[in-house]
Design an enzyme around this catalytic site. Structure first.
Site, PDB file in Angstrom:
ATOM      1  N   HIS A 377       0.806  -1.226   0.000  1.00  0.00           N
ATOM      2  CA  HIS A 377       0.000   0.000   0.000  1.00  0.00           C
ATOM      3  C   HIS A 377       0.838   1.275   0.000  1.00  0.00           C
ATOM      4  O   HIS A 377       0.296   2.340   0.302  1.00  0.00           O
ATOM      5  CB  HIS A 377      -0.912   0.032   1.228  1.00  0.00           C
ATOM      6  CG  HIS A 377      -2.081  -0.906   1.156  1.00  0.00           C
ATOM      7  ND1 HIS A 377      -3.253  -0.599   0.497  1.00  0.00           N
ATOM      8  CD2 HIS A 377      -2.253  -2.144   1.652  1.00  0.00           C
ATOM      9  CE1 HIS A 377      -4.099  -1.604   0.603  1.00  0.00           C
ATOM     10  NE2 HIS A 377      -3.519  -2.563   1.306  1.00  0.00           N
ATOM     11  N   LYS A 568      -8.386  13.708   4.672  1.00  0.00           N
ATOM     12  CA  LYS A 568      -7.539  12.513   4.641  1.00  0.00           C
ATOM     13  C   LYS A 568      -6.467  12.687   5.707  1.00  0.00           C
ATOM     14  O   LYS A 568      -6.344  13.759   6.313  1.00  0.00           O
ATOM     15  CB  LYS A 568      -6.913  12.309   3.260  1.00  0.00           C
ATOM     16  CG  LYS A 568      -6.150  13.525   2.738  1.00  0.00           C
ATOM     17  CD  LYS A 568      -5.655  13.307   1.319  1.00  0.00           C
ATOM     18  CE  LYS A 568      -6.778  13.377   0.323  1.00  0.00           C
ATOM     19  NZ  LYS A 568      -6.910  12.216  -0.521  1.00  0.00           N
ATOM     20  N   ARG A 569      -5.717  11.641   5.951  1.00  0.00           N
ATOM     21  CA  ARG A 569      -4.619  11.719   6.907  1.00  0.00           C
ATOM     22  C   ARG A 569      -3.703  12.884   6.547  1.00  0.00           C
ATOM     23  O   ARG A 569      -3.403  13.111   5.379  1.00  0.00           O
ATOM     24  CB  ARG A 569      -3.850  10.395   6.883  1.00  0.00           C
ATOM     25  CG  ARG A 569      -2.651  10.315   7.784  1.00  0.00           C
ATOM     26  CD  ARG A 569      -2.187   8.862   7.871  1.00  0.00           C
ATOM     27  NE  ARG A 569      -1.960   8.268   6.565  1.00  0.00           N
ATOM     28  CZ  ARG A 569      -0.763   8.229   5.960  1.00  0.00           C
ATOM     29  NH1 ARG A 569       0.295   8.760   6.545  1.00  0.00           N
ATOM     30  NH2 ARG A 569      -0.618   7.638   4.793  1.00  0.00           N
ATOM     31  N   LYS A 574       0.596  14.272   0.861  1.00  0.00           N
ATOM     32  CA  LYS A 574      -0.790  14.513   0.448  1.00  0.00           C
ATOM     33  C   LYS A 574      -1.046  15.998   0.170  1.00  0.00           C
ATOM     34  O   LYS A 574      -2.072  16.369  -0.380  1.00  0.00           O
ATOM     35  CB  LYS A 574      -1.756  13.979   1.501  1.00  0.00           C
ATOM     36  CG  LYS A 574      -1.694  12.457   1.632  1.00  0.00           C
ATOM     37  CD  LYS A 574      -2.635  11.936   2.696  1.00  0.00           C
ATOM     38  CE  LYS A 574      -2.520  10.431   2.886  1.00  0.00           C
ATOM     39  NZ  LYS A 574      -3.081   9.648   1.776  1.00  0.00           N
ATOM     40  N   THR A 676      -8.776   6.152  -1.733  1.00  0.00           N
ATOM     41  CA  THR A 676     -10.156   5.672  -1.874  1.00  0.00           C
ATOM     42  C   THR A 676     -11.148   6.803  -1.643  1.00  0.00           C
ATOM     43  O   THR A 676     -12.281   6.739  -2.108  1.00  0.00           O
ATOM     44  CB  THR A 676     -10.458   4.518  -0.900  1.00  0.00           C
ATOM     45  OG1 THR A 676     -10.106   4.900   0.435  1.00  0.00           O
ATOM     46  CG2 THR A 676      -9.711   3.263  -1.287  1.00  0.00           C
ATOM     47  N   LYS A 680     -14.938   7.779  -3.407  1.00  0.00           N
ATOM     48  CA  LYS A 680     -16.188   8.090  -2.707  1.00  0.00           C
ATOM     49  C   LYS A 680     -16.756   9.415  -3.181  1.00  0.00           C
ATOM     50  O   LYS A 680     -17.968   9.549  -3.397  1.00  0.00           O
ATOM     51  CB  LYS A 680     -15.939   8.121  -1.197  1.00  0.00           C
ATOM     52  CG  LYS A 680     -15.508   6.786  -0.612  1.00  0.00           C
ATOM     53  CD  LYS A 680     -14.891   6.953   0.757  1.00  0.00           C
ATOM     54  CE  LYS A 680     -14.169   5.675   1.172  1.00  0.00           C
ATOM     55  NZ  LYS A 680     -13.326   5.847   2.368  1.00  0.00           N
TER      56      LYS A 680
END
Length: 834
Positions: A377, A568-569, A574, A676, A680
């Site tokens: 991952h 998100k984290r 990111k 993911t 969504k």
């Protein structure tokens, strides 16, 4: 069990275990609800705690799941089918009540039954806590996979840990992240079923004894160990209206029955219970902070505890059905390792097969390599777990011996393939040499598995060209891609009832089981009447999100504004920082009076920073500081709003995804494995602004480049820029970025705490910044401007929104699991007897 009890059990078996089906109508549900509330929970009209109404309803629904659960297990045993075991340290399941009602088809009946009693379903459901069994995308993916396995009627069981506390509950105090204990199990969990009869014993510490038995067989005993009990708790995982209920088995750590009575009688009470406390700590908290040596040890304990207990449980079940003949074990069982956390399972299965069941090395290794499959991952080298050899030696000495033996035999294979290539052997060794040698867990997983997969097309390609290039050269047939997906039950049917109803009325109900049916929406994008209904549905979802933001953050989000979301984290790759820089840019434009053709925008950011991750916490501070300045400035009224929503979790995402217009997927290209959240948002009609990273690439391919806001460097572009990246030159040459940096460096957002954001500023200006924030700034704000202009044309935006949902079918976890099953697992579907 005494012979007398055996006789009674045999006499009762026929009629005692054959029970009539439970009623599924409103009257029957209400009757059982009242029974559990009054008798099982012992409550009456004076009870003021709403939790007990939730618990009574949960038990009522669990009963309906229970009869299907038993039939499912019986069907698997009777078919003697091949089974898969999904091993994961995280299962971010989300609330179970609404999911159970949806999958059982009981939404209307439950609502009516409660209404007849004078109760409201929404009020009762709000008392369910989010299970603290996961942290982010890894755990949520695991939950989606279990849902799809049950819906596709595949015999798959999840194995995880029953954490007493979640990672932490995030609050924002003084603009900074604060962490509070997340004691989600404080009131118990009515969905779980304790199974003490399947308790397993797990060993730690001690030493090994080697000997040769009478037949000349090498025998190893792991002795003088400190043992811990693993007590299983089962949670039902229902398929969608198909009578199948699979199992998620979670292990709770407990002390053995041994108790040092001598120490207790001598007055040494702390010493006498120390072992009990240490045992219970293993599953006390999700992912302990591993910054300290104690934290590292506890995390390794968790990983081995999961592997050992789960494998023992599977072997126990095999022996129950097949005796001690393991010749067909690999044909009938597969272990899917969700990232490197359960990678120790490779060595542990070897240990159990050899030391506890008498197999020789070659037989045990042949079985292991044929039934282990590994999902990776991450593309970040630092995220590939490594454990100090010294820690393995003290905690798992027998496992270390096996790992060394695996490595020695493996390096012989490498040597035969590439004679004399010592550098390659060093690179591929399971042991990273140095002053503090490390066990490379990802390499152990690769060597011990028959399948290695990435989770998006680009991710899988980059794995074979980068992190695992040597292994791919040796075993190209092992490597494959399985692009992630999310379950349409929770992430559309349940969380977006307005859209679900519109879909049912427009294209039928088949989409819930086959999300490719959404393609039938595409022509409706040109239907003005349908677009009007779509707009009304989306406005209602935005109103729900705006209400949540106002309630949690105290910030008003006008419904006509562009709802721009990144949840998100919190991590540098990111690039929440890039998002914040864009907000500062918009704020600066407002202050300069540059608001012609303006698109009102509401920016929502959410996510947790790991407790020991300084820069991630600084990014949260900056987001909160910028939001405070923006929201308090009267010049921004009606033009720009920003909020950081604390304690981002599954339940919040169920409101955020349906209400978002623009989904921020802006990671540095080549760093995000898949994502993911992007799926969504797309599924619920949001448009994406993103880089060519992770599953963004496939999202863009599915929806078409004209319906995706692309910006930034490619993965190849990022790599080619390394070594001569000049962020300061970029800043000097770009007036907009220069003005943003001036605002930051002047302390405009931290007037009373000089230097607060110096570390953030230095990271942007650092020529070695691996995330290349400055490099993508210009492309990002230009693309944001294009998105804003598009939003000002409502009909065009609505068409694009409809097409995003219409082309999201590929990202159903049902498709992902079908791919896993076709290429890796090879399971047969099993229909329980009704």
């Amino acid at each position: 069990m005494s012979p007398f009890n055996n006789v009674i059990r045999n006499q009762l078996k026929e009629e005692f275990f054959e029970l009539p089906s439970l009623p599924m109508d409103a009257e029957g549900l209400a009757k059982d609800f009242r029974h559990y509330y009054a008798y099982t929970l012992g409550r009456d009209r004076d009870c003021q705690a709403a939790y007990y109404s939730y618990a009574a309803l949960a038990i009522t629904l669990r009963d309906r799941l229970m009869e299907r659960w038993k039939r499912t297990r019986q069907a698997y045993d009777e078919r003697d089918c091949k089974r898969v075991y999904y091993l994961s340290l995280e299962f971010l399941m989300g609330r179970a009540l609404s999911n159970a009602m949806l999958n059982l088809g009981l939404d209307d009946a439950v609502r009516q039954g409660l209404h007849d009693l004078g109760l409201e379903l929404e009020e009762i459901a709000s008392n369910e806590p989010d299970p603290g069994l996961g942290n982010g995308g890894l755990g949520r993916l695991a939950a989606c996979f279990l849902d799809s396995c049950a819906t596709l009627q595949l015999p798959v069981r999840g194995y995880g840990l029953r954490y007493e506390y979640g990672m932490f509950r995030q609050t924002i105090e003084g603009g900074a992240q604060a962490e509070e204990p997340d004691h989600w199990l404080r009131d118990g969990n009515p969905w779980e079923l304790e199974r003490p009869e399947f308790t397993q014993r797990v060993h730690f510490g001690g030493r090994t004894e080697h000997s040769v038995d009478a037949s000349g067989r090498h025998v190893v005993r792991w002795v003088e160990t400190h043992d811990v009990l693993a007590v299983p708790y089962d949670i039902p995982v229902p398929g969608y209206r198909n009578e199948t209920v699979n199992t998620l088995r979670l292990w709770k750590s407990a002390a053995t029955d041994e108790f040092n009575l001598g120490e207790f009688n001598a007055g040494s009470y702390p010493e006498s219970v120390a072992q009990k406390n240490q045992a219970e700590h293993i599953t006390m908290v999700l992912y302990p902070n591993d910054a300290s040596e104690n934290g590292k040890e506890l995390r390794l304990r968790q990983q081995y505890f999961l592997a050992c207990a789960s494998l023992k449980d599977v072997l126990r079940d095999w022996i129950r059905l097949h005796g001690h003949d393991f010749s067909h074990f690999a044909e009938r069982n597969c272990f899917q390792l969700n990232d490197t956390h359960p990678a120790v399972s490779v060595a542990e299965l070897m240990r159990q097969l050899m030391d506890e069941h008498g197999l020789q090395w070659d037989s045990a290794w042949a079985i292991t390599r044929r039934c282990m499959a590994y999902t990776n991952h991450t593309l970040l080298p630092e995220a590939l777990e490594r454990w100090p050899v010294r820690l393995f030696q003290s905690l798992l000495p027998r496992l270390l011996e096996i790992i060394y033996e695996i490595n020695a035999r493996f390096l012989m294979e490498v040597s035969r393939r590439w004679p004399g290539d010592n550098d390659r052997q060093r690179r591929m060794s399971l042991i990273e040499e140095g002053h503090d040698p490390q066990v490379r867990m990802a390499y152990l997983a690769i060597v011990g598995s028959f399948s290695v997969n990435g989770v998006a097309a680009l991710h899988s390609e980059l794995l074979t060209k980068g992190l695992f290039q040597d292994f791919h050269a040796m075993w190209p047939e092992k490597f494959n891609n399985k692009t992630n997906g999310v379950t349409p039950r929770r992430w559309l049917a349940m969380c977006n009832p307005g859209l679900a109803q519109l879909l049912d009325e427009s294209i039928g109900t088949g989409w819930v089981r086959d999300l490719s049916e959404l393609e039938r929406l595409a022509p409706l994008a040109e239907d003005a009447a349908f677009r009007e209904r779509w707009a009304a549905m989306r406005r209602a979802n935005k109103a729900r999100l705006a209400e949540a933001v106002a309630d949690i953050c105290g910030v008003d989000f006008p419904l006509d504004a562009l709802f721009d979301t990144q949840v998100k984290r919190i991590h540098e790759y990111k690039r929440q920082l890039l998002n914040i820089l864009h907000v500062i840019h918009l704020y600066n434009r407002i202050k300069q009076g540059d608001t012609r053709d303006w698109t009102p925008r509401c920016v929502l950011i959410g996510g947790k920073a790991a407790p020991g991750y300084f820069m991630a916490k600084q990014i949260i501070k900056l987001a909160c500081a910028v939001a405070e300045v923006v929201n308090k400035d009267p010049d921004t009224e009606g033009l720009l709003r920003m909020a950081f929503v604390p304690d981002y979790r599954v339940t919040l995402m169920e409101v955020i995804a349906p209400g978002t217009d623009l989904s921020e997927q802006i990671s540095t290209a080549g760093k995000e494995a898949s994502g993911t959240g992007n799926m969504k948002f797309m599924m619920n009609g949001a448009l994406t602004i993103g880089t060519l990273d992770g599953a963004n690439i496939e999202i863009r391919e599915q929806v078409g480049e004209e319906n995706f806001f692309l910006f930034g460097l490619t993965a190849e572009g990022v790599e080619s820029l390394r070594g001569h990246y000049d962020p300061n030159g970029i800043i000097a040459a770009d007036p907009a970025l220069r003005e943003v940096m001036n605002l930051l460096e002047s302390g405009h957002f931290n007037r009373f705490t000089p230097g607060l954001f110096d570390s953030v500023i230095l990271s942007i200006r650092n020529p070695h910044d691996p995330w290349m924030t400055a490099a993508d700034f210009r492309s990002y704000i230009d693309t944001q401007a294009r998105a804003a202009a598009t939003f000002r044309d409502p009909e065009t935006w609505l068409r694009m929104s409809i097409l995003n949902t219409a082309h999201s079918g590929f990202f159903s976890s049902d498709r992902t699991i079908a791919d896993y099953n076709r290429d890796i697992w090879h399971l047969e579907t099993v229909q329980p007897q009704i």
